[in-house]
Design a protein around this motif. Sequence first.
Motif: not given
Length: 381
Positions: A137-156
């Motif tokens: 992950i690269q951010k121009k504003d290094a101090l900006a908070s970020d949230t990372v998430w993943f979609d649920p599996s389409p084939s559990t």
Amino acid sequence: MRLHLFALTVAAAAIGACDLSPSNPLRPVLRLYPILDSVFVGDLLPPRVDTLWDANGNLANPGPITWTINPTSVATINATTGEIHGVSKGAAIITAHDAAGDSGRALVIVSRPLDLTLLMDTVFLMPGDTFTIPLAIQKKDALASDTVWFDPSPSTPVYTITTDSGLVTAQSGGGPIKYIAHVATSTDTVADTGAVVVTDLSSGEGRFYMTVLGTAIRHEGGAAYAMNYTKTNGNLAFRLTDSLISADSTFYERLMITLPDSVIATQTVAIDSMNPQEASVSLGTLNAICNPLRPWGLWSSVLPIPGIRAYSNLVYPPFGTTDSTGYLSLRYQPVSGGAVIGGRFVFTARRTDLYYDSLGIETIHGTFVAPLVQNDNLCPS
């Protein structure tokens, strides 16, 4: 807790560990600093600092410098001043030319204000394996908070994934099944898509996927082979070979990891350094294949001509030290008539054509699943 793995971390560590004076001053060497830098689209970078070392290792005056960059679709450079302008996402090589014809190079990475890169596009797993998706992950504003998430599996039935941390658990054979990763700040949101393949090797064929990051960049997969083989002294060693084969049945890309002992159980092994001279010795106790003294790795490619060979090589981070170039993590699964192994590897390697250049460091990530076979004919008895 989530883990952000930055694509430039290993390359930056390599540069931080290197002395900018030439380590092999047989001819004039023009060095640029910083040798690795990054810029966001639309932003400017100042020119690189250039230093000329003569054939005796003494500082010399390079005279007027002419600057070029490639590709110009990623970044442009002022030919006289050396100022760099980010144009689009990607990597570009800066070259400085002095009046005597000497040249030096540096690398610039251009990112969007918020960028997400998958360090493993495709993941090969055995049923029951777990694997956390690594991200850059690269951010121009290094101090900006970020949230990372993943979609649920389409084939559990094939795999499940935790939406907050990206922990994949392989369930049963199937795939490729996509996974989607997201990152968001208060102003931007981006996503990238990869795939998970779960295999029990019912077809009997091993598979791998590998990412190579550095001045050579690869995202590719192919056939995986694993074997315990008999060394010259009669004991057993282990080799993993991942190969991408071209249409004319020649090896296009190849990765090999060699261990001095056989694999008979689940384990994680540190990968050590190997220099080209040591690897090329074919007689006596220094034979790196038939009498390996320690675990080591090799990545090679037939392109660009005359090709690339990169041996595992120790890289010291800017703060602290490390005892290995990386690791090979193996899961051993007995099956009827033998065994199957799966796992992942990550290590740094130094290109032989850029051995004294910090741009020669490559970082290699991969996952694989393969049958484990016995080979008694690799080495002479």
